[in-house]
Motif scaffolding. Structure first.
Motif, PDB file in Angstrom:
ATOM      1  N   VAL A 117     -21.990  51.765   2.630  1.00 42.87           N
ATOM      2  CA  VAL A 117     -23.243  51.092   2.973  1.00 42.87           C
ATOM      3  C   VAL A 117     -23.981  51.912   4.032  1.00 42.87           C
ATOM      4  O   VAL A 117     -23.441  52.173   5.110  1.00 42.87           O
ATOM      5  CB  VAL A 117     -22.972  49.669   3.494  1.00 42.87           C
ATOM      6  N   GLU A 118     -25.218  52.315   3.724  1.00 44.24           N
ATOM      7  CA  GLU A 118     -25.992  53.153   4.638  1.00 44.24           C
ATOM      8  C   GLU A 118     -27.151  52.360   5.245  1.00 44.24           C
ATOM      9  O   GLU A 118     -27.436  51.224   4.852  1.00 44.24           O
ATOM     10  CB  GLU A 118     -26.506  54.383   3.894  1.00 44.24           C
ATOM     11  N   GLU A 119     -27.841  52.997   6.196  1.00 43.86           N
ATOM     12  CA  GLU A 119     -28.845  52.303   7.006  1.00 43.86           C
ATOM     13  C   GLU A 119     -29.915  51.613   6.173  1.00 43.86           C
ATOM     14  O   GLU A 119     -30.218  50.440   6.364  1.00 43.86           O
ATOM     15  CB  GLU A 119     -29.500  53.298   7.970  1.00 43.86           C
ATOM     16  N   GLN A 120     -30.519  52.345   5.223  1.00 40.16           N
ATOM     17  CA  GLN A 120     -31.594  51.763   4.438  1.00 40.16           C
ATOM     18  C   GLN A 120     -31.079  50.634   3.550  1.00 40.16           C
ATOM     19  O   GLN A 120     -31.787  49.659   3.298  1.00 40.16           O
ATOM     20  CB  GLN A 120     -32.283  52.833   3.591  1.00 40.16           C
ATOM     21  N   THR A 121     -29.825  50.744   3.108  1.00 41.75           N
ATOM     22  CA  THR A 121     -29.234  49.670   2.316  1.00 41.75           C
ATOM     23  C   THR A 121     -29.202  48.382   3.124  1.00 41.75           C
ATOM     24  O   THR A 121     -29.504  47.295   2.610  1.00 41.75           O
ATOM     25  CB  THR A 121     -27.800  50.044   1.891  1.00 41.75           C
ATOM     26  N   LEU A 122     -28.833  48.491   4.381  1.00 40.85           N
ATOM     27  CA  LEU A 122     -28.786  47.317   5.250  1.00 40.85           C
ATOM     28  C   LEU A 122     -30.163  46.680   5.404  1.00 40.85           C
ATOM     29  O   LEU A 122     -30.308  45.458   5.332  1.00 40.85           O
ATOM     30  CB  LEU A 122     -28.237  47.701   6.630  1.00 40.85           C
ATOM     31  N   LYS A 123     -31.187  47.517   5.605  1.00 40.30           N
ATOM     32  CA  LYS A 123     -32.536  46.986   5.785  1.00 40.30           C
ATOM     33  C   LYS A 123     -33.015  46.264   4.533  1.00 40.30           C
ATOM     34  O   LYS A 123     -33.599  45.178   4.599  1.00 40.30           O
ATOM     35  CB  LYS A 123     -33.501  48.124   6.143  1.00 40.30           C
ATOM     36  N   LEU A 124     -32.762  46.881   3.382  1.00 35.32           N
ATOM     37  CA  LEU A 124     -33.203  46.265   2.129  1.00 35.32           C
ATOM     38  C   LEU A 124     -32.412  44.995   1.840  1.00 35.32           C
ATOM     39  O   LEU A 124     -32.961  44.032   1.285  1.00 35.32           O
ATOM     40  CB  LEU A 124     -33.041  47.261   0.983  1.00 35.32           C
ATOM     41  N   PHE A 125     -31.132  44.974   2.223  1.00 38.97           N
ATOM     42  CA  PHE A 125     -30.358  43.752   2.045  1.00 38.97           C
ATOM     43  C   PHE A 125     -30.944  42.626   2.887  1.00 38.97           C
ATOM     44  O   PHE A 125     -31.027  41.472   2.427  1.00 38.97           O
ATOM     45  CB  PHE A 125     -28.893  43.970   2.416  1.00 38.97           C
ATOM     46  N   GLU A 126     -31.336  42.928   4.114  1.00 38.11           N
ATOM     47  CA  GLU A 126     -31.910  41.886   4.968  1.00 38.11           C
ATOM     48  C   GLU A 126     -33.177  41.310   4.345  1.00 38.11           C
ATOM     49  O   GLU A 126     -33.419  40.095   4.404  1.00 38.11           O
ATOM     50  CB  GLU A 126     -32.211  42.452   6.366  1.00 38.11           C
ATOM     51  N   VAL A 127     -33.991  42.178   3.748  1.00 38.05           N
ATOM     52  CA  VAL A 127     -35.200  41.695   3.072  1.00 38.05           C
ATOM     53  C   VAL A 127     -34.821  40.805   1.896  1.00 38.05           C
ATOM     54  O   VAL A 127     -35.393  39.733   1.687  1.00 38.05           O
ATOM     55  CB  VAL A 127     -36.062  42.881   2.595  1.00 38.05           C
ATOM     56  N   SER A 128     -33.829  41.235   1.123  1.00 36.32           N
ATOM     57  CA  SER A 128     -33.387  40.459  -0.031  1.00 36.32           C
ATOM     58  C   SER A 128     -32.835  39.104   0.405  1.00 36.32           C
ATOM     59  O   SER A 128     -33.122  38.064  -0.205  1.00 36.32           O
ATOM     60  CB  SER A 128     -32.323  41.224  -0.811  1.00 36.32           C
ATOM     61  N   ARG A 129     -32.033  39.108   1.463  1.00 33.29           N
ATOM     62  CA  ARG A 129     -31.455  37.846   1.940  1.00 33.29           C
ATOM     63  C   ARG A 129     -32.543  36.917   2.453  1.00 33.29           C
ATOM     64  O   ARG A 129     -32.500  35.706   2.207  1.00 33.29           O
ATOM     65  CB  ARG A 129     -30.428  38.116   3.043  1.00 33.29           C
ATOM     66  N   ALA A 130     -33.546  37.474   3.150  1.00 34.61           N
ATOM     67  CA  ALA A 130     -34.637  36.638   3.654  1.00 34.61           C
ATOM     68  C   ALA A 130     -35.388  35.965   2.516  1.00 34.61           C
ATOM     69  O   ALA A 130     -35.919  34.861   2.674  1.00 34.61           O
ATOM     70  CB  ALA A 130     -35.591  37.486   4.503  1.00 34.61           C
ATOM     71  N   ARG A 131     -35.438  36.608   1.369  1.00 32.77           N
ATOM     72  CA  ARG A 131     -36.136  36.045   0.216  1.00 32.77           C
ATOM     73  C   ARG A 131     -35.211  35.266  -0.719  1.00 32.77           C
ATOM     74  O   ARG A 131     -35.651  34.769  -1.747  1.00 32.77           O
ATOM     75  CB  ARG A 131     -36.838  37.163  -0.563  1.00 32.77           C
ATOM     76  N   GLY A 132     -33.926  35.169  -0.362  1.00 36.48           N
ATOM     77  CA  GLY A 132     -32.995  34.418  -1.180  1.00 36.48           C
ATOM     78  C   GLY A 132     -32.721  35.049  -2.531  1.00 36.48           C
ATOM     79  O   GLY A 132     -32.499  34.348  -3.525  1.00 36.48           O
ATOM     80  N   ILE A 133     -32.724  36.378  -2.594  1.00 35.83           N
ATOM     81  CA  ILE A 133     -32.544  37.093  -3.858  1.00 35.83           C
ATOM     82  C   ILE A 133     -31.066  37.411  -4.071  1.00 35.83           C
ATOM     83  O   ILE A 133     -30.453  38.111  -3.260  1.00 35.83           O
ATOM     84  CB  ILE A 133     -33.367  38.396  -3.860  1.00 35.83           C
TER      85      ILE A 133
END
Length: 522
Positions: A117-133
């Motif tokens: 898991v790399e830095e950008q993966t973490l950021k995109l996961f946070e966006v996905s989690r915020a949107r309930g995806i």
């Protein structure tokens, strides 16, 4: 007659997200190959192919081998319509990814087997989690040596905070990577490498009891599978849809290992379109008249036609080409005579669409990202936020005879969200300030201004380092503060630009009543 509920159940609208160089674009190509949408798949890594990738169509993408713009590809697999929204992998374009994720129902997170898991993966996961995806995970590049699949699972759980539930399990890695075990069918799927990986890989299904035939790698995989069974690390549909778990698949996009498992999972596990919540909190039922929202604007996809397309996610009802829609912000009528369906850069006339589909509206000049369109009962979906930029340059038109092209290009780049264009009340169009989240956005802006619009340009670093959205009342106060300028966006929003964080902090301390926002909602 088909109904919206029936047609929505046949659709999956998803994105593929990853850290740069994890293999997202190659995986996208191989997904199209296995779905039968292309005969020979392009690859970012393999430059021996004459054919370029389907999803990376801009000149700068093909030169640099990176994705900087999102694209849409509609195709069929197992009697299901798949709407794949390819996203930029580079972190400088994370805002474009954020907009695209607003239009999806699920996402595939690609992880490099050697890097985890790399830095950008973490950021995109946070966006996905915020949107309930809900997220499916594809561990790519298993044909390269790595820390091992158990370490990858630990990395996912410790860094991302979701429980990984492997659906397939790798046998070996690096040069010894032989295939995967399908934990749902208990089949051992052995792959045979084909040159370049441009066509489907040959594979053979065997009973999992044959793992020992594959030598030490098979013995290790058998022991790891026993451990997974003991831990109960099995796919649970409910926790997956709730965001608590992520089904994991192992493979190699370059060599076509594990692609069809992922495609099957998108059909069998990813959610179909569901009613979307409107701004007032009420859900717009799928069977109500047409509604949708704009999540992307893109110009010059076809160099033979200097037009632009608004990408609209259908949320409810039945779209029919030629129907008249209402533009919610202006209450004006919008014609859909030239509705298009997209497949990367290619497009064709679209006669109808259902919830989950993406409709391209050509030259709908009044539309902006986040706008709602509807027929029948009025509705307004929540706007798509943007974020305060962090980098700033002053744009200079170096050929005064190209003033119109320069202005037209800046207008289009701002509408698409490639950069934010800000204008000083005194300098106006002479020295517009371009604002961005990452420096690569400026490279794309220059490339497109010169290549698409024929407007040679020079960028000079601006003195600003921080931006905040403000209002007229606060702007009146800020005009008297040193090292602060108030500029205007084309949509009328005012942006306060500060020379440093010290100036921002002091301004807030001296004037706590000022409106200074980091998140911008158009």
């Amino acid at each position: 007659m088909p109904t919206a509920d029936h047609e929505a159940a046949r659709r999956r609208t998803f994105a593929i997200i990853s850290h740069p160089d994890a293999g997202k674009t190659t995986l996208t190509e191989k997904t199209l190959l296995y779905a039968g949408s292309v005969d020979i798949a392009g690859s970012v890594r393999d430059r021996r192919h004459v054919r370029s990738t389907t999803s990376d169509w801009q000149d700068i993408e093909r030169r640099r081998g990176i994705s900087v713009a999102s694209t849409v590809m509609r195709f069929s697999y197992r009697d299901t319509i798949l709407n794949l929204l390819d996203t930029p992998g580079h972190r400088d374009f994370s805002e474009d990814t954020y907009r695209v994720l607003a239009a999806t129902d699920a996402a595939v997170m690609v992880i490099d087997a050697a890097k985890g898991v790399e830095e950008q993966t973490l950021k995109l996961f946070e966006v996905s989690r915020a949107r309930g995806i809900p997220l499916l995970t594809f561990v790519n590049k298993c044909d390269r040596p790595g820390p091992g699949p158990l370490a990858i699972l630990d990395d996912i759980e410790s860094k991302i905070g979701v429980v990984p539930t492997p659906v397939t399990w790798p046998v070996g890695d690096g040069a010894d990577f032989a295939g995967v075990v399908d934990r749902l069918t208990t089949d051992l799927v052995v792959f045979r490498r084909r040159e370049h990986g441009a066509a489907r890989a040959d594979e053979e299904r065997l009973p999992a009891a044959r793992l020992g035939d594959l030598g030490p790698a098979g013995v290790t995989a058998s022991e790891e599978l026993d451990l997974l069974r003991a831990l109960g690390a099995d796919h649970d549909p409910e926790s997956f849809l709730d965001g608590g778990t992520t089904p994991v698949f192992f493979g190699s996009a370059l060599w076509n290992f594990g692609i069809h498992h992922l495609l099957d999972a998108i059909v069998d596990m990813a959610p179909a379109p569901a009613p979307r919540a409107a701004l007032d909190g009420a859900a717009r039922d799928l069977s109500t008249p047409f509604s949708g929202f704009v999540f992307k604007i893109q110009a010059n996809m076809d160099k033979n036609h200097r037009d632009h397309i608004a990408f609209v996610r259908v949320c409810s009802g039945h779209f029919e080409r030629g129907m008249t829609l209402t533009h919610e912000p202006s209450q004006r009528a919008v014609s859909t005579k030239y509705a298009q369906s997209m497949f990367g850069q290619e497009r064709e006339a679209l006669d109808e669409a259902w919830p989950g589909d993406i409709v391209g509206l050509v030259n709908a000049g009044d539309l902006r990202v986040g706008d709602t369109l509807y027929a029948g009962t009025p509705v307004c979906f929540p706007p798509i936020p943007t974020f305060a930029p962090e980098l700033f340059v002053t744009a200079h038109n170096t050929d005064t005879s190209k003033r119109k092209q320069f202005a037209r290009g800046l207008e289009q780049l701002d509408r698409e969200g490639v950069v934010q264009v800000l204008r000083h009340p005194d300098r106006g169009d002479r020295e517009p300030v371009l604002a961005a989240v990452g420096p690569l956005q400026f490279d794309v802006a220059r490339d497109r201004l010169e290549g698409e619009f024929g407007a040679p340009v020079r960028f000079e670093p601006a003195r600003y380092t921080i931006a905040r959205r403000t209002d007229l009342t606060s702007a009146a106060v800020l005009h008297g503060v040193r090292y602060v300028d108030v500029l205007e966006r084309p949509d009328g929003n005012l942006m306060a630009l500060f020379d440093s964080s010290y100036v921002l902090d002091k301004t807030i301390a001296d004037h706590p009543e000022l409106k200074l926002e980091t998140i911008l909602v158009s």
